[in-house]
Design an enzyme around this catalytic site. Structure first.
Site, mmCIF file in Angstrom:
data_model
loop_
_atom_site.group_PDB
_atom_site.id
_atom_site.type_symbol
_atom_site.label_atom_id
_atom_site.label_comp_id
_atom_site.label_asym_id
_atom_site.label_seq_id
_atom_site.Cartn_x
_atom_site.Cartn_y
_atom_site.Cartn_z
ATOM 1 C CE LYS A 59 -0.184 -1.532 -2.995
ATOM 2 N NZ LYS A 59 0.272 -0.134 -2.616
ATOM 3 C CB THR A 72 5.515 -1.794 -9.739
ATOM 4 O OG1 THR A 72 4.301 -1.098 -9.550
ATOM 5 C CG2 THR A 72 5.422 -3.170 -9.145
ATOM 6 C CB SER A 86 -9.840 10.176 5.965
ATOM 7 O OG SER A 86 -9.332 11.484 5.793
#
Length: 408
Positions: free
Chosen positions: A182, A193, A408
């Protein structure tokens, strides 16, 4: 939208003997989504990992490193998304330890046999009570064929799951390799990663597996960049269960080289999928540097090009303002670079020769290449025989929007 990212069909995702996977909804950050994943490993599984070199290493990274250093009998991994548990000080470390203790108690293990991983927002306390409360549901869900579900569960700003799976013949034994990763932003790994997990049912001793893990990371996850930011949580884990019966004890075994190559290819595919699904990306770019005097030199040039906001925005606009590439090469840090020996290609178009614009170059040719979704930038430095490659993407308006609104 992801750039030519191939997701294997469910029936093409092979379970790895010796591993079961479960997911659950813990409500770490958002309700009604699976954000907790457990990997349960059979006894005898070798585990190796490489982690971020960011000095602000997240609490779970610190705990993983300590547990791997102290135990060769790791039996479970636990991953949460939505909260990075980074920049959280002593309470963050305590939360990671509590997570390991809770899962170990449910499995009848020692807490040091559990590796914790987190990804998401930095500088916010991990809601560890919610995580622990969801562990029984994740365990009840554990099945060998839940790689697809796990690939979704570990996502943050990713738009697509990242999965690789294949089988190969090793001396008459069928061996499986399956992995997930991911990451979409804050990607310039300095070890691996954001999060990557690669497993095989071949068997390798821990020391050999650790050496191989570092080599694989350097040829895959350490050759990608989205925005030049090295995360606090980067982790790459390689698992070898040995359940297939194919046991490889040394690099001299004739089966080692094909297995190592297959694992490297798998990791490279997972790494490239991260770039293909990068935040707001519309172009996948391969930066290939040739005729360098050293690997370090080749990577300096490749990353200078790949990290340049001016280069990345020009590619987004399909604007062949290719002097920006020459400028990036010039500030890459090679003090004695002779630009008169430099050649630059954009796809099949020779752009610069002997340090200047190629006489045959036409801007329409450059624009034709830049309009493509996948673009090769090739640089010959005229200094030696070393080549290396970095994979990156463009910068779009959407990249700014995603990161401006991330919390948000």
């Amino acid at each position: 939208m992801a750039i030519n990212l191939q997701i294997p069909a469910r029936d093409a995702i092979f379970p790895v003997q010796g591993i079961r996977i479960g997911t659950a909804e813990a409500g770490i950050r958002k309700a009604d989504r699976r954000d907790l994943t457990v990997l349960l490993l059979d006894a005898g599984t070798s585990v190796a990992g490489v982690f971020t070199r960011n000095r602000f290493r997240a609490a779970p990274v610190q705990v993983c490193e300590a547990h791997l250093a102290g135990s060769q009998d790791i039996r479970a991994l636990v991953i949460n998304t939505g909260n990075a548990n980074a920049g959280t000080g002593a309470p963050g470390l305590q939360a990671s330890h509590e997570t390991c203790t809770a899962l170990a108690a449910l499995l009848g293990l020692d807490a040091r046999q559990v590796l914790p991983f987190s990804t998401g927002v930095i500088l916010e306390p991990l809601p560890v009570d919610r995580l622990i409360a969801a562990l029984p549901a994740a365990l009840a869900d554990a099945q060998p064929n839940h790689w697809f579900e796990a690939a979704h569960s570990i996502m943050t700003t990713d738009t697509q799951p990242k999965i690789h799976s294949r089988q190969l013949d090793l001396g008459g034994t069928t061996v499986t390799i399956t992995g997930i990763s991911k990451g979409a932003g804050m990607i310039r790994p300095n070890m691996a990663t954001m999060l990557g997990y690669l497993a095989t049912d071949a068997g390798l001793p821990p020391a050999l597996l650790q050496t191989l893990t570092r080599q694989i990371a350097d040829q895959s996850f350490n050759r990608i960049t989205v925005d030049g930011d090295t995360s606090t949580n980067d982790s790459f884990i390689l698992l070898a269960t040995g359940a297939s019966g194919a046991r490889i004890e040394s690099t001299q075994d004739p089966r080692y080289a094909p297995l190592a190559q297959a694992l490297t290819d798998a990791a490279r595919d997972l790494a490239q999928k991260i770039v293909r699904d990068a935040e707001g990306a519309t172009k996948f770019m391969t930066i290939q540097v040739e005729q360098a005097a050293s690997t370090e030199e080749a990577l300096k040039v490749a990353y200078a090009i790949a990290h340049s906001p001016l280069v990345k925005t020009a590619f987004y606009a399909s604007d062949p303002n290719l002097g920006r590439i020459l400028a990036a090469i010039g500030y890459a840090g090679i003090d004695d670079l002779d630009v008169g020996k430099l050649t630059l290609w954009l796809g099949d178009v020779q752009v610069a020769t002997a340090g200047g614009r190629d006489p045959a170059y036409q801007e329409a040719d450059g624009q034709r290449v830049m309009a493509q979704a996948e673009i090769l930038v090739r640089v010959a430095l005229g200094r030696g025989a070393v080549s290396d490659t970095v994979y990156t993407c463009d910068f779009s308006h959407e990249y700014v929007s995603i990161n401006a609104d991330y919390r948000s």
